[in-house]
Enzyme design. Structure first.
Site, PDB file in Angstrom:
ATOM      1  N   ASP A 104       0.844  -1.193   0.000  1.00  0.00           N
ATOM      2  CA  ASP A 104       0.000   0.000   0.000  1.00  0.00           C
ATOM      3  C   ASP A 104       0.883   1.248   0.000  1.00  0.00           C
ATOM      4  O   ASP A 104       1.652   1.474   0.941  1.00  0.00           O
ATOM      5  CB  ASP A 104      -0.912  -0.007   1.230  1.00  0.00           C
ATOM      6  CG  ASP A 104      -2.045   0.987   1.106  1.00  0.00           C
ATOM      7  OD1 ASP A 104      -1.804   2.115   0.643  1.00  0.00           O
ATOM      8  OD2 ASP A 104      -3.184   0.656   1.479  1.00  0.00           O
TER       9      ASP A 104
ATOM     10  N   HIS B  88      -3.619   0.644  -2.654  1.00  0.00           N
ATOM     11  CA  HIS B  88      -4.532   1.283  -1.709  1.00  0.00           C
ATOM     12  C   HIS B  88      -5.938   1.272  -2.292  1.00  0.00           C
ATOM     13  O   HIS B  88      -6.220   1.938  -3.288  1.00  0.00           O
ATOM     14  CB  HIS B  88      -4.095   2.721  -1.422  1.00  0.00           C
ATOM     15  CG  HIS B  88      -4.919   3.396  -0.371  1.00  0.00           C
ATOM     16  ND1 HIS B  88      -4.764   3.154   0.980  1.00  0.00           N
ATOM     17  CD2 HIS B  88      -5.929   4.302  -0.465  1.00  0.00           C
ATOM     18  CE1 HIS B  88      -5.615   3.875   1.667  1.00  0.00           C
ATOM     19  NE2 HIS B  88      -6.341   4.590   0.815  1.00  0.00           N
TER      20      HIS B  88
END
Length: 538
Positions: A405, A435
């Protein structure tokens, strides 16, 4: 004549080259060499783009992990479930098919960009909006999804899949309600819209919660929502419950929207009206997220979205906030500190605006301690950290996180001890996904028409998780006390009574009347002292 032949051959030369290239590509060895050359060129080009935009590159060797933490279930090269080994966790591992298959693949930056920017306009959703007046005079928006152009076909599939009159994940004939919580700066992303469409096809009522001043919601008071303030969400949940009292209520947060969801679950405790919840790419440690370094491209994008309400309502904030200073902030921490901390500005923040006389209750009574600004940065996070009341959470929460992420701190900062000690927290950790991306590699149009959301791995996991939790409660209701001890019986009784007979949310007492709790670390691994029985302490 010779000149004519030379011109003719010159004109045929491109066609001859294309024919030779087509014939060469038919050979397997030439095809493999061509694929390798194109992939290598693409990687080189993407490396240059990431270096130019100052984006971190993801190494394949670092994406995977040699082993999973204790108390987790995993498949080779697939997602890992980190949790306490309870009956619900074992039931999820046995019956949730998405956990057994491969996880999402692809570059994290491409995953993130596609989830935030790529949208199929031909399948646009239609919403009807309710404006909810809050106790302090503010207004939030609730968008109810009412369908798409393919609504009739979805209704037919829903009736075929749910014979007998019961909807997915429900104990009654009333369809369940899925509450979606966007990012803290508001707005509907393509990632969230795809989840709306998939949930509607599976029989959910879908409602989207928009905080004050975001997504076109009018700003009735000069006050913005703090990162971990669940007061507005609590009133929205109570309104949804009063409107659909016989439906099961579940919630999903996207990214930084987990701040209010986790805070609501912690503050409401056992009186929560949510049967289950899920958080996709959640911000579990708010202060660390605001203080961590973020790639410039993502930082400026988040700042642009966060400053939109300030630009739109600049004249309304002039009397209570230094708007020019807030708009000049170059980091999320500086902006948040300018908005909500009294030590950062001589002007009072929006949340400390004096109450207006006339209609409605006093603002200080409606907001409690949040009627006044935090004294400093540390004091702000004492009342806004998402996991500040993690030991009071009494509803199962599934957190889906990715190791690559680009917007969150590294996975080493995840509170793994919380997931391994608390029976209500479950962490689903993947190697890839970005993300709020989690798109499946190779998903695309095939023999059948591709449906929005089905190519997103996290959407399938979340909706199947809600279904498995509902099945777990129904099986426990039939088998009684066959789940391995009194603790398992207590959690089943608690969740089953909440989903079948949802009680109205109890009014929270002022902080001065709270029953003192013994000082204990919420993340402490003390399985022997944990009890399933929760009292209504709020």
């Amino acid at each position: 004549m010779a000149l004519f032949l030379s011109d003719f051959l010159l004109l045929l030369l491109p066609c001859l080259l294309l024919a030779l290239l087509s014939a060469a590509l038919r050979w397997p060895r030439t095809r493999r060499w061509t694929d390798r050359a194109l992939k290598a060129a693409g990687r080189r080009l993407w490396t240059v783009v990431c270096w130019t935009l100052k984006l971190p590159l993801c190494d394949d060797a670092e994406a995977g992990s040699p082993g999973a933490p204790a108390g987790s279930g995993q498949t080779p090269d697939g997602p890992r479930l980190v949790c306490k080994p309870t009956a619900l966790a074992r039931y999820l591992l046995r019956h949730c098919g998405c956990l057994a298959g491969p996880g999402p693949r692809g570059d994290p930056h491409l995953q993130t960009a596609c989830s935030q920017l790529w949208e199929q306009r031909e399948r646009a959703l239609r919403f009807t909006r309710d404006h909810l007046l809050l106790r302090d005079g503010g207004v939030v928006a609730l968008d109810w999804a009412v369908g798409t152009r393919a609504g009739e076909a979805a209704e037919r599939r829903r009736k075929e899949h749910h014979a007998g009159g019961k909807a997915l994940g429900c104990f009654t004939a009333a369809p369940p309600v899925l509450l979606l919580i966007p990012q803290c700066w508001g707005g509907m992303t393509p990632h969230l819209r795809a989840l709306c469409q998939l949930a509607m096809r599976q029989g959910f009522y879908v409602v989207v919660f928009h905080p004050r001043g975001t997504a076109g919601c009018p700003l009735a008071t000069a006050r913005l929502t703090e990162f971990g303030d669940p007061a507005d969400l609590e009133q929205a949940v109570s309104y949804i419950r009063s409107r659909l009292p016989s439906s099961t209520l579940v919630a999903v947060s996207e990214g930084s929207g987990s701040g209010v969801l986790l805070s609501y679950l912690g503050e409401s405790g056992s009186s929560t009206q949510l049967t289950a919840a899920a958080a996709i790419s959640p911000v579990l440690l708010g202060q660390r997220w605001f203080e961590a370094d973020m790639p410039p491209l993502y930082r400026w994008g988040a700042l642009f979205q966060r400053k939109r309400p300030l630009r739109r309502y600049a004249s309304s904030f002039r009397g209570v906030l230094d708007v020019d200073r807030a708009l000049r902030c170059a980091s999320l921490r500086d902006l948040e500190e300018t908005l909500f901390c009294s030590s950062s500005s001589s002007s009072p923040p929006p949340c400390s605006r004096p109450p207006s006389r006339g209609r409605g209750p006093p603002v200080a009574w409606a907001l409690g301690e949040r009627a006044f600004p935090a004294e400093d940065w540390g004091g702000y996070w004492e009342r806004n950290e998402p996991l500040r009341d993690a030991d009071d959470v009494a509803a199962p929460l599934l957190c889906i996180c990715s190791r690559d992420d680009p917007l969150l701190p590294p996975p080493s900062s995840l509170p793994l001890r919380l997931f391994q000690s608390s029976p209500f927290f479950l962490l689903l950790l993947t190697d890839r996904g970005g993300h709020c991306g989690f798109a499946l590699q190779g998903a695309g149009p095939g023999g059948e028409e591709e449906q929005p959301g089905e190519a997103v791995w996290s959407h399938n996991v979340v909706l199947e998780y809600f279904k498995v939790v509902a099945d777990f409660l129904k099986v426990g209701e039939r088998e009684g006390s066959g789940w391995g001890g009194p603790q398992e019986e207590n959690i089943q009784a608690l969740l089953r009574s909440r989903s079948m007979n949802p009680a109205p949310l109890r009014k929270r007492r002022p902080p001065i009347m709270r029953r003192p709790r013994p000082p204990a670390a919420p993340f402490e691994d003390a399985e022997e002292t944990f009890t399933w029985r929760r009292s209504y302490t709020r």
